[in-house]
Design an enzyme around this catalytic site. Structure first.
Site, mmCIF file in Angstrom:
data_model
loop_
_atom_site.group_PDB
_atom_site.id
_atom_site.type_symbol
_atom_site.label_atom_id
_atom_site.label_comp_id
_atom_site.label_asym_id
_atom_site.label_seq_id
_atom_site.Cartn_x
_atom_site.Cartn_y
_atom_site.Cartn_z
ATOM 1 N N TRP A 215 0.884 -1.173 0.000
ATOM 2 C CA TRP A 215 0.000 0.000 0.000
ATOM 3 C C TRP A 215 0.911 1.209 0.000
ATOM 4 O O TRP A 215 1.740 1.345 0.907
ATOM 5 C CB TRP A 215 -0.870 0.038 1.270
ATOM 6 C CG TRP A 215 -1.954 -1.007 1.334
ATOM 7 C CD1 TRP A 215 -2.246 -1.962 0.400
ATOM 8 C CD2 TRP A 215 -2.904 -1.201 2.396
ATOM 9 N NE1 TRP A 215 -3.306 -2.728 0.809
ATOM 10 C CE2 TRP A 215 -3.729 -2.274 2.029
ATOM 11 C CE3 TRP A 215 -3.130 -0.561 3.614
ATOM 12 C CZ2 TRP A 215 -4.770 -2.735 2.845
ATOM 13 C CZ3 TRP A 215 -4.166 -1.012 4.434
ATOM 14 C CH2 TRP A 215 -4.983 -2.086 4.040
ATOM 15 N N ARG B 126 0.889 10.119 -6.312
ATOM 16 C CA ARG B 126 -0.155 10.925 -6.951
ATOM 17 C C ARG B 126 -0.633 10.332 -8.275
ATOM 18 O O ARG B 126 0.141 9.647 -8.965
ATOM 19 C CB ARG B 126 0.369 12.338 -7.175
ATOM 20 C CG ARG B 126 1.389 12.418 -8.287
ATOM 21 C CD ARG B 126 2.101 13.750 -8.268
ATOM 22 N NE ARG B 126 2.811 13.975 -9.524
ATOM 23 C CZ ARG B 126 3.717 14.934 -9.681
ATOM 24 N NH1 ARG B 126 4.057 15.715 -8.670
ATOM 25 N NH2 ARG B 126 4.298 15.101 -10.846
ATOM 26 N N GLU C 68 2.146 -3.257 4.426
ATOM 27 C CA GLU C 68 1.632 -2.125 5.197
ATOM 28 C C GLU C 68 0.331 -2.493 5.900
ATOM 29 O O GLU C 68 0.033 -1.969 6.985
ATOM 30 C CB GLU C 68 1.408 -0.905 4.291
ATOM 31 C CG GLU C 68 2.675 -0.124 3.948
ATOM 32 C CD GLU C 68 3.487 -0.706 2.803
ATOM 33 O OE1 GLU C 68 2.998 -1.670 2.167
ATOM 34 O OE2 GLU C 68 4.606 -0.223 2.545
ATOM 35 N N GLN D 36 10.582 3.129 -5.328
ATOM 36 C CA GLN D 36 9.403 3.038 -4.467
ATOM 37 C C GLN D 36 8.741 1.674 -4.705
ATOM 38 O O GLN D 36 8.874 1.076 -5.779
ATOM 39 C CB GLN D 36 8.420 4.174 -4.780
ATOM 40 C CG GLN D 36 9.007 5.582 -4.562
ATOM 41 C CD GLN D 36 9.103 5.960 -3.096
ATOM 42 O OE1 GLN D 36 9.847 5.323 -2.343
ATOM 43 N NE2 GLN D 36 8.393 6.990 -2.672
ATOM 44 N N HIS D 37 8.003 1.193 -3.720
ATOM 45 C CA HIS D 37 7.502 -0.180 -3.817
ATOM 46 C C HIS D 37 6.475 -0.358 -4.932
ATOM 47 O O HIS D 37 6.382 -1.427 -5.522
ATOM 48 C CB HIS D 37 6.984 -0.622 -2.450
ATOM 49 C CG HIS D 37 8.079 -0.630 -1.425
ATOM 50 N ND1 HIS D 37 7.866 -0.565 -0.082
ATOM 51 C CD2 HIS D 37 9.445 -0.676 -1.581
ATOM 52 C CE1 HIS D 37 9.037 -0.575 0.553
ATOM 53 N NE2 HIS D 37 9.997 -0.628 -0.327
ATOM 54 N N GLU E 35 4.619 20.834 -6.025
ATOM 55 C CA GLU E 35 5.158 19.661 -5.333
ATOM 56 C C GLU E 35 5.587 19.908 -3.892
ATOM 57 O O GLU E 35 5.643 21.038 -3.429
ATOM 58 C CB GLU E 35 6.337 19.091 -6.139
ATOM 59 C CG GLU E 35 5.836 18.432 -7.413
ATOM 60 C CD GLU E 35 6.937 17.842 -8.275
ATOM 61 O OE1 GLU E 35 8.115 18.092 -7.982
ATOM 62 O OE2 GLU E 35 6.597 17.132 -9.232
ATOM 63 N N ALA F 123 0.234 4.799 7.012
ATOM 64 C CA ALA F 123 1.178 3.687 6.802
ATOM 65 C C ALA F 123 1.588 3.593 5.336
ATOM 66 O O ALA F 123 2.720 3.226 5.022
ATOM 67 C CB ALA F 123 0.537 2.372 7.258
ATOM 68 N N ALA F 124 0.682 3.934 4.441
ATOM 69 C CA ALA F 124 0.990 3.883 3.013
ATOM 70 C C ALA F 124 1.920 5.028 2.605
ATOM 71 O O ALA F 124 2.525 4.993 1.534
ATOM 72 C CB ALA F 124 -0.298 3.932 2.190
HETATM 73 C C1 LIG Z 1 0.395 13.273 0.613
HETATM 74 C C2 LIG Z 1 1.529 12.425 0.107
HETATM 75 C C3 LIG Z 1 1.840 12.434 -1.247
HETATM 76 C C4 LIG Z 1 2.873 11.658 -1.749
HETATM 77 N N1 LIG Z 1 3.125 11.651 -3.088
HETATM 78 C C5 LIG Z 1 4.066 10.817 -3.599
HETATM 79 C C6 LIG Z 1 4.264 10.704 -5.007
HETATM 80 O O1 LIG Z 1 3.567 11.329 -5.812
HETATM 81 N N2 LIG Z 1 5.241 9.864 -5.466
HETATM 82 C C7 LIG Z 1 6.008 9.121 -4.591
HETATM 83 O O2 LIG Z 1 6.879 8.364 -5.022
HETATM 84 N N3 LIG Z 1 5.834 9.212 -3.250
HETATM 85 C C8 LIG Z 1 4.886 10.037 -2.743
HETATM 86 N N4 LIG Z 1 4.693 10.107 -1.389
HETATM 87 C C9 LIG Z 1 5.630 9.410 -0.497
HETATM 88 C C10 LIG Z 1 5.395 7.919 -0.435
HETATM 89 O O3 LIG Z 1 4.065 7.655 -0.116
HETATM 90 C C11 LIG Z 1 6.306 7.299 0.612
HETATM 91 O O4 LIG Z 1 7.648 7.487 0.243
HETATM 92 C C12 LIG Z 1 6.025 5.822 0.872
HETATM 93 O O5 LIG Z 1 7.035 5.320 1.692
HETATM 94 C C13 LIG Z 1 5.970 5.020 -0.405
HETATM 95 O O6 LIG Z 1 5.604 3.705 -0.090
HETATM 96 P P1 LIG Z 1 6.642 2.508 -0.188
HETATM 97 O O7 LIG Z 1 7.671 2.786 0.874
HETATM 98 O O8 LIG Z 1 5.817 1.319 0.119
HETATM 99 O O9 LIG Z 1 7.226 2.549 -1.560
HETATM 100 C C14 LIG Z 1 3.645 10.865 -0.864
HETATM 101 C C15 LIG Z 1 3.329 10.833 0.490
HETATM 102 C C16 LIG Z 1 2.275 11.588 0.987
HETATM 103 C C17 LIG Z 1 1.921 11.506 2.440
HETATM 104 MN MN LIG Z 2 6.140 -0.391 1.222
#
Ligand SMILES: Cc1cc2nc3c(=O)[nH]c(=O)nc-3n(C[C@H](O)[C@H](O)[C@H](O)COP(=O)(O)O)c2cc1C
Ligand SMILES: [Mn+2]
Length: 511
Positions: A168, A172, A231, A189-190, A280, A220-221
């Site tokens: 999870w 965007r 997650e 990223q995952h 951003e 958590a996501a």
């Molecule tokens: C409001 C919000 C917007 C986000 N937008 C993005 C995005 O557009 N692209 C991205 O890679 N991470 C974005 N993130 C950060 C990821 O959600 C974060 O790095 C998370 O750890 C990704 O999940 P993963 O670790 O399972 O890959 C955002 C986080 C939040 C809270």
């Molecule tokens: Mn993850």
């Protein structure tokens, strides 16, 4: 229907915000084209209650938007109230307790989700040719944006081809067509990692996106837990009970039942489209769009009168700082502590737009390690810059723990008075890092390296475990009886009551 509370049900979260006065039910007609964005930006700036837009001029009747779901509050003692509500904690919870809660759930056994037959997210089910994302009030958030953004506060659900790891993650998505979205899926990223696994097999990635998810699940996501960690199990540990999930209509993924809107379908193995630009997290809007994967929507399910939450990214404090920054802080602090380094706290100052993390060093323990400044900087860099969480934040500030690193005034003071310009900067040009950092050169952004640094605000004698001076301040420069008299007579002197709690009344708390 029974309440699950604000952590596990978005509708309960909104109801509680309204009940406590931390959301405003806006009955005025508001346009999703820029007006929602402008109101929400001003809400962040003024630390006002979250705007619930119930009378939108576009989109199907009854469809709503919640802005600034984790914006800060201007109420004294409740700055982090909306953030705390995501975790089911009291509105008065402060940053240290938020971090300890997040960390303790990392050391608790995961609580797997509970599969239920149906739930609120299935109140309306739309499939096939009836799918039309434009029925929703998809907002144009900033005038510079390359499109309307459906997913700014929702998460993607994907699973590895072997079925062992469900991810999870918040990332965007921009509206591309009636049944398509487009958005980034970075390979680090995952989401991008798992999409890559399906692509390698030449297959579509089964996918879902959840909007208005249980707030603890959203948090958590947005948290950089390590790869292969589900997650959903972490959410159960965090919220103190399993998150309820239901099977998607068109694939065999599971999504939180108590969500507002669920989009289901797949990520195309090869189709891409231009996405962005969008204002951003670092605070800038750049001019370029980039080609990103296309998400095909085959079914939409939603709650009655669904609420689409939106983050209007840009200058702090918005959710990329309050949620993402806090989640990065928790994972980083846990890593640093587990590594045995003399670290007592870590905090991504919201004001630094998730571009720096401040690390508080316990100087007594530091002295016992007999480390030099370079050895400490290198050790911190090795732990953080080699990790999933550390990839996200380019700069690390080291500060002695007489500084409250959650107070930006104190951090600025430490940076100005304790960082030696010639020797206090350690750079790691080979360390990989997120390519979105504004100051990277084109070459650094292309190679995904550069921009990483450790900045030391540790005074020379702090490596011996002592601090030479005390602050010249209300708290430190006067005997207790004088301070007490001044506080007692404060209004007699002719000043207005300050409304400060004991810490504020005692003056600048640096010891
Ligand atoms: C409001 C919000 C917007 C986000 N937008 C993005 C995005 O557009 N692209 C991205 O890679 N991470 C974005 N993130 C950060 C990821 O959600 C974060 O790095 C998370 O750890 C990704 O999940 P993963 O670790 O399972 O890959 C955002 C986080 C939040 C809270
Ligand atoms: Mn993850």
């Amino acid at each position: 229907m029974a309440r699950r509370g604000s952590a596990l049900d978005f509708r309960d979260f909104v109801t509680e915000l309204l009940a406590t006065g931390d959301a405003v039910d806006i009955r005025e007609p508001v346009s999703p084209t820029l007006e929602v964005g402008a109101v929400t930006r001003r809400v962040y700036d003024t630390r006002s209650p979250a705007p619930l837009f119930g009378n939108l001029t576009e989109g199907a009747p009854g469809f709503r938007i919640l802005g600034a779901p984790a914006g800060l509050s201007g109420r004294p003692g409740q700055t982090y109230g909306r953030l705390a509500a995501h975790l089911g904690l009291p509105r008065t919870t402060g940053p240290r307790d938020l971090l300890e809660k997040l960390i303790s759930a990392m050391h608790t056994d995961p609580v797997p989700p509970r599969v239920v037959a149906t739930g609120p997210c299935k109140e309306n089910i739309v499939t096939g040719d009836d799918v039309d994302l434009e029925r929703f009030p998809v907002p144009l958030l900033h005038a510079q944006d390359g499109g309307r953004y459906f997913g700014t506060y929702g998460f993607h659900v994907v699973r590895t081809p072997d079925g062992r790891w469900t991810s999870w993650s918040v990332s965007r998505t921009m509206l591309h067509g009636r049944t398509t979205l487009v958005g980034p899926a970075m390979p680090q990223q995952h989401l991008g990692m798992i999409h890559g696994m399906w692509r390698e097999r030449g297959e579509r990635t089964p996918w879902a996106m959840v909007l208005g998810a249980p707030p603890a699940a959203l948090a958590a996501a947005g948290m950089p837990l390590p790869a292969h960690v589900n997650e959903d199990g972490y959410v159960g540990a965090l919220a103190g009970g399993p998150v309820e999930v239901v099977r998607a209509e068109t694939n065999d993924l599971y999504v939180p039942a108590r969500s507002e809107i669920v989009l289901e379908g797949y990520i195309s193995p090869d189709e891409t489209a231009p996405e962005g630009p969008m204002g951003e997290y670092h605070g800038y809007a750049f001019a370029e769009s980039k080609r990103q994967p296309v998400f095909q929507v085959e079914a939409v399910t939603h709650r009655q009168d669904p609420i689409l939450p939106v983050c209007v990214a840009g200058l702090p404090p918005e959710e990329n700082h309050t949620i993402w920054g806090t989640m990065i802080s928790a994972v980083s602090l846990d890593l640093l502590r587990s590594s045995g380094l003399p670290v007592s706290l870590a905090w991504c100052s919201y004001e630094a737009a998730t571009c720096w993390i401040v690390v508080a060093v316990d100087i007594r323990r530091l002295a016992r390690t007999r480390m030099t400044e370079r050895e400490l900087a290198d050790a911190v860099a090795e732990v953080l810059f080699g990790s999933h969480t550390g990839w996200l934040v380019p700069k690390v500030l080291l500060v002695a723990d007489d500084i409250d690193i959650t107070d930006i005034d104190q951090v600025v003071w430490a940076l100005a008075t304790r960082n030696p310009p010639a020797t206090g900067h350690y750079v790691y040009p080979e360390a990989p890092g997120i390519p979105m950092v504004p100051y990277l050169t084109t070459e650094e952004a292309r190679t995904g390296r550069g921009g990483k640094a450790v900045v030391s605000c540790l005074l020379p004698e702090q490596f011996e475990g002592v601090t030479r001076g005390v602050t010249a301040s209300f708290a430190n420069s006067f005997p207790k009886d004088v301070r007490r008299r001044v506080l007692e007579k404060w209004t007699d002197y002719g000043f207005a009551a300050t409304g400060h709690g004991p810490a504020g009344a005692e003056g600048h708390p640096i010891g």
